[in-house]
Design a protein around this motif. Structure first.
Motif, PDB file in Angstrom:
ATOM      1  N   GLY A  75      -1.376  -1.655   4.373  1.00 56.14           N
ATOM      2  CA  GLY A  75      -0.379  -2.303   3.524  1.00 56.14           C
ATOM      3  C   GLY A  75      -0.066  -3.688   4.033  1.00 56.14           C
ATOM      4  O   GLY A  75      -0.710  -4.182   4.965  1.00 56.14           O
ATOM      5  N   SER A  77       1.488  -5.040   6.170  1.00 57.44           N
ATOM      6  CA  SER A  77       2.212  -5.039   7.440  1.00 57.44           C
ATOM      7  C   SER A  77       1.723  -6.225   8.252  1.00 57.44           C
ATOM      8  O   SER A  77       0.549  -6.596   8.192  1.00 57.44           O
ATOM      9  CB  SER A  77       2.020  -3.718   8.182  1.00 57.44           C
ATOM     10  OG  SER A  77       0.930  -3.765   9.028  1.00 57.44           O
ATOM     11  N   ALA A 173       1.745  -6.134  -2.709  1.00 62.79           N
ATOM     12  CA  ALA A 173       1.783  -4.669  -2.556  1.00 62.79           C
ATOM     13  C   ALA A 173       0.545  -4.173  -1.821  1.00 62.79           C
ATOM     14  O   ALA A 173       0.617  -3.312  -0.951  1.00 62.79           O
ATOM     15  CB  ALA A 173       1.880  -4.007  -3.929  1.00 62.79           C
ATOM     16  N   LEU A 174      -0.608  -4.723  -2.208  1.00 65.17           N
ATOM     17  CA  LEU A 174      -1.876  -4.310  -1.583  1.00 65.17           C
ATOM     18  C   LEU A 174      -2.605  -5.572  -1.137  1.00 65.17           C
ATOM     19  O   LEU A 174      -2.704  -6.528  -1.907  1.00 65.17           O
ATOM     20  CB  LEU A 174      -2.746  -3.567  -2.594  1.00 65.17           C
ATOM     21  CG  LEU A 174      -2.299  -2.168  -3.005  1.00 65.17           C
ATOM     22  CD1 LEU A 174      -3.002  -1.743  -4.291  1.00 65.17           C
ATOM     23  CD2 LEU A 174      -2.574  -1.159  -1.899  1.00 65.17           C
ATOM     24  N   THR A 175      -3.122  -5.561   0.060  1.00 71.65           N
ATOM     25  CA  THR A 175      -3.849  -6.733   0.559  1.00 71.65           C
ATOM     26  C   THR A 175      -5.350  -6.561   0.283  1.00 71.65           C
ATOM     27  O   THR A 175      -5.794  -5.481  -0.114  1.00 71.65           O
ATOM     28  CB  THR A 175      -3.653  -6.870   2.076  1.00 71.65           C
ATOM     29  OG1 THR A 175      -4.229  -5.708   2.689  1.00 71.65           O
ATOM     30  CG2 THR A 175      -2.176  -6.946   2.442  1.00 71.65           C
ATOM     31  N   ASP A 178      -6.581  -3.757   2.230  1.00 77.97           N
ATOM     32  CA  ASP A 178      -6.268  -2.442   1.636  1.00 77.97           C
ATOM     33  C   ASP A 178      -7.297  -2.082   0.572  1.00 77.97           C
ATOM     34  O   ASP A 178      -7.735  -0.930   0.484  1.00 77.97           O
ATOM     35  CB  ASP A 178      -4.874  -2.460   0.987  1.00 77.97           C
ATOM     36  CG  ASP A 178      -3.769  -2.563   2.016  1.00 77.97           C
ATOM     37  OD1 ASP A 178      -3.978  -2.136   3.149  1.00 77.97           O
ATOM     38  OD2 ASP A 178      -2.698  -3.102   1.662  1.00 77.97           O
ATOM     39  N   MET A 195       0.418   4.800   0.979  1.00 78.53           N
ATOM     40  CA  MET A 195       0.676   3.385   0.716  1.00 78.53           C
ATOM     41  C   MET A 195       1.853   2.938   1.585  1.00 78.53           C
ATOM     42  O   MET A 195       2.948   3.490   1.487  1.00 78.53           O
ATOM     43  CB  MET A 195       1.004   3.211  -0.765  1.00 78.53           C
ATOM     44  CG  MET A 195       1.101   1.775  -1.178  1.00 78.53           C
ATOM     45  SD  MET A 195       1.371   1.643  -2.955  1.00 78.53           S
ATOM     46  CE  MET A 195       0.832  -0.039  -3.227  1.00 78.53           C
ATOM     47  N   SER A 196       1.584   1.944   2.428  1.00 76.37           N
ATOM     48  CA  SER A 196       2.612   1.462   3.353  1.00 76.37           C
ATOM     49  C   SER A 196       3.490   0.420   2.669  1.00 76.37           C
ATOM     50  O   SER A 196       3.024  -0.336   1.817  1.00 76.37           O
ATOM     51  CB  SER A 196       1.958   0.850   4.588  1.00 76.37           C
ATOM     52  OG  SER A 196       1.206   1.826   5.277  1.00 76.37           O
ATOM     53  N   VAL A 198       5.780   0.536   0.437  1.00 66.92           N
ATOM     54  CA  VAL A 198       6.046   0.615  -1.004  1.00 66.92           C
ATOM     55  C   VAL A 198       7.455   0.086  -1.204  1.00 66.92           C
ATOM     56  O   VAL A 198       8.372   0.481  -0.480  1.00 66.92           O
ATOM     57  CB  VAL A 198       6.001   2.097  -1.440  1.00 66.92           C
ATOM     58  CG1 VAL A 198       6.530   2.262  -2.845  1.00 66.92           C
ATOM     59  CG2 VAL A 198       4.595   2.643  -1.308  1.00 66.92           C
ATOM     60  N   HIS A 203       4.450  -0.527  -7.529  1.00 66.52           N
ATOM     61  CA  HIS A 203       3.406  -0.591  -6.495  1.00 66.52           C
ATOM     62  C   HIS A 203       2.536   0.661  -6.524  1.00 66.52           C
ATOM     63  O   HIS A 203       1.324   0.607  -6.329  1.00 66.52           O
ATOM     64  CB  HIS A 203       4.036  -0.739  -5.104  1.00 66.52           C
ATOM     65  CG  HIS A 203       4.714  -2.062  -4.898  1.00 66.52           C
ATOM     66  ND1 HIS A 203       5.488  -2.343  -3.808  1.00 66.52           N
ATOM     67  CD2 HIS A 203       4.729  -3.176  -5.643  1.00 66.52           C
ATOM     68  CE1 HIS A 203       5.946  -3.575  -3.891  1.00 66.52           C
ATOM     69  NE2 HIS A 203       5.498  -4.098  -5.005  1.00 66.52           N
ATOM     70  N   LEU A 207      -1.548   1.079  -7.274  1.00 67.61           N
ATOM     71  CA  LEU A 207      -2.510   1.794  -6.422  1.00 67.61           C
ATOM     72  C   LEU A 207      -3.233   2.866  -7.236  1.00 67.61           C
ATOM     73  O   LEU A 207      -4.452   3.028  -7.135  1.00 67.61           O
ATOM     74  CB  LEU A 207      -1.787   2.428  -5.221  1.00 67.61           C
ATOM     75  CG  LEU A 207      -2.653   3.325  -4.329  1.00 67.61           C
ATOM     76  CD1 LEU A 207      -3.831   2.557  -3.727  1.00 67.61           C
ATOM     77  CD2 LEU A 207      -1.829   3.952  -3.203  1.00 67.61           C
TER      78      LEU A 207
END
Ligand SMILES: Nc1ncnc2c1ncn2[C@@H]1O[C@H](COP(=O)(O)OP(=O)(O)OP(=O)(O)O)[C@@H](O)[C@H]1O
Ligand SMILES: CC(=O)C(=O)O
Length: 473
Positions: A75, A77, A173-175, A178, A195-196, A198, A203, A207
């Motif tokens: 995610g 992060s 939301a998503l890289t 990801d 999913m990290s 969220v 989001h 996904l």
């Protein structure tokens, strides 16, 4: 008639890492009681993941164990870069965090995976590294690096996670990472994708669309890690299949004394809205290096079981810890003991949506009211079994049968459900006797035991929700 011992209801998730990635260790974890293996994409290379998934599936087949695999996407992060050796940082040291294109200028220097960080932060912000392991203050923001003062000493390794509590970060939301990891997850036919970070229900929808487009069937675990997610909690719970109380990040993003209250509230909302939930992080942290847990850890694990979480999760304890198998054994024994010791019964306030769920509730009430009864559920998509699980039968264990191996694996992450693959036969009597014989062979039921059977194809040609009450032959 002797009654077989009830299977443990609470499921155990183990993160796999260098301490546990061999076939032998995977086998030992399965035999100790692991139900789900988690691969943390923050630390895992694709070739390693492919190999480990292969080993897990082979070992599970060899041991005839029902094991689900969960890919945990990193995610958005913020992570530092790779270091050849960890830094031993002392209070007052200076460390620079630079863009990957910038050259190091200080002895303590690392990169960061999010270039926007330099725009999002200001001098004076506190940076929390490694789930609170090290605190730093930002002293200078330069065009290509941050200069940070170390406030508390600690060992600073590779790919450390950074939190900036209260700082609004403009993260997607998503890289790209990801999406690349998700393609491998689908290729490996993973059962769950977590999913990290969220932050809202949209989001999850995003996904799910990616998983569908790739042709995957993975269910989605929404990791609740910050205040924005808590503000949208009911929408996120409804959009996801499973919720994870990801206490590592959550414990930094909210005031620490709020954490137990938030954990309990999330679990209560999951029960009410009919979704499964996982309690994760620092469950047996001291066992990374010690062979026995602290009293506080045993009490924390017991609390999650008293709250009737579907699963408890081990992270560093099994990925890099010295006693991974003992950790599973400790969770197994605490769960067995606590499950006989009452619970908070949040499921009493579950909202029953539709006739099917009302029928399930009736079947559970019947099974719970008859001594030694168990539930047997025939389920094509797994929904009937997970709905029964979230209604939390007080006494009757749930045995689920599906003709779909993916559904069977996914049910490894449903409290109190033991799932088996079995063909759906035209003749309901034969289908039931085949299922009950299998349970008898496995020592899970005995002749004469009362069984409440639920399914929608138990009446020949007539497709109708049915509840059958009988005794095993
Ligand atoms: N596949 C792996 N390969 C190498 N190291 C790993 C792997 N998985 C985990 N680790 C190491 O184990 C530590 C614990 O990781 P784990 O996924 O269990 O917990 P986590 O709390 O999610 O970690 P993090 O916050 O660093 O993502 C990580 O910080 C990392 O150093
Ligand atoms: C599991 C995880 O990501 C956390 O606790 O933050």
């Amino acid at each position: 008639m002797s009654t077989p011992s009830r299977p443990r209801a609470t499921k155990i998730i183990c993160t796999i890492g260098p301490a546990t990635d061999t076939s032998d260790m995977l086998g030992q974890l399965i035999e100790a009681g692991a139900n789900v293996f988690r691969l943390n994409m923050s630390h895992s290379k694709h070739d390693w993941v492919r190999e480990v998934v292969f080993r897990i599936r082979r070992k599970a087949a060899e041991l005839q164990a029902n094991i689900a695999i969960l890919f945990d996407l990193q995610g958005p992060s913020i992570r530092t870069g790779d270091l050849p050796e960890p830094y031993h940082l002392k209070k007052g040291d200076t460390l620079e965090i630079r863009l990957s294109t910038a050259k190091p200028e200080l002895p303590f220097s690392t990169t960061v995976n999010y270039d926007g960080l330099l725009q999002d932060v200001q001098v004076g912000h506190t940076m929390v590294v490694d789930n609170g392991g090290i605190l730093m203050r930002i002293e200078e923001v330069r065009p290509d690096r941050l200069i940070c003062k170390v406030l508390t000493e600690g060992v600073f390794g590779s790919r450390r996670h950074i939190n900036l509590p209260g700082v609004a970060l403009r993260l997607p939301a998503l890289t790209e990472k990801d999406l690349a990891d998700l393609a491998v997850a689908v290729e490996c036919e993973t059962d769950y994708v977590a999913m990290s970070f969220v932050r809202d229900a949209a989001h999850i929808a995003q996904l799910r669309e990616h998983i569908d487009n790739l042709g995957g069937r993975a269910q989605i675990v929404a990791k609740i890690e910050d205040q924005q997610a808590i503000r949208h909690i009911d929408d996120i719970i409804l959009a996801a299949d499973v919720i994870m109380v990801a206490r590592g990040d959550l414990g930094i993003e909210v005031s620490i004394e709020e954490l137990p209250i938030i954990q309990r509230r999330i679990i209560r909302h999951c029960h009410r809205l009919g979704r499964r939930c996982i309690v994760a992080t620092h469950m047996l942290e001291s066992m990374i290096t010690q062979p026995t847990p602290t009293r506080a850890e045993v009490t924390d694990v017991s609390n999650a079981i008293f709250e009737q979480a579907d699963a408890v999760m081990l992270s560093g304890e099994t990925s890099v810890g010295h006693y991974p198998v003992r950790c599973v054994e400790v969770l197994d024994s605490i769960a067995h003991r606590m499950e006989r010791s009452g619970n908070l019964n949040f499921a009493a306030s579950a909202i029953l949506n539709g006739d099917r769920q009302k029928a399930t509730k009736a079947a559970i009430s019947l099974a719970d009211s008859v001594e030694n009864a168990c539930m047997v559920i025939f389920t094509r998509r797994g929904l009937a079994a997970t709905q029964a699980a979230v209604l939390r039968p007080e006494r009757a264990p749930i045995f689920a049968f599906s003709n779909d191996p993916v559904v069977v694996r996914q049910l490894a992450l449903a409290r109190d459900v033991t799932a088996f693959e079995s063909p759906f036969l035209k003749d309901p009597a034969r289908m039931i006797s085949t299922a009950l014989n299998l349970l008898k062979e496995k020592g899970l039921i005995t002749s004469g035991q009362p069984v409440v059977i639920q399914g929608d194809s138990l009446q020949g040609e007539l497709l109708a929700d049915s509840i059958i009450f009988m005794r095993a032959e």
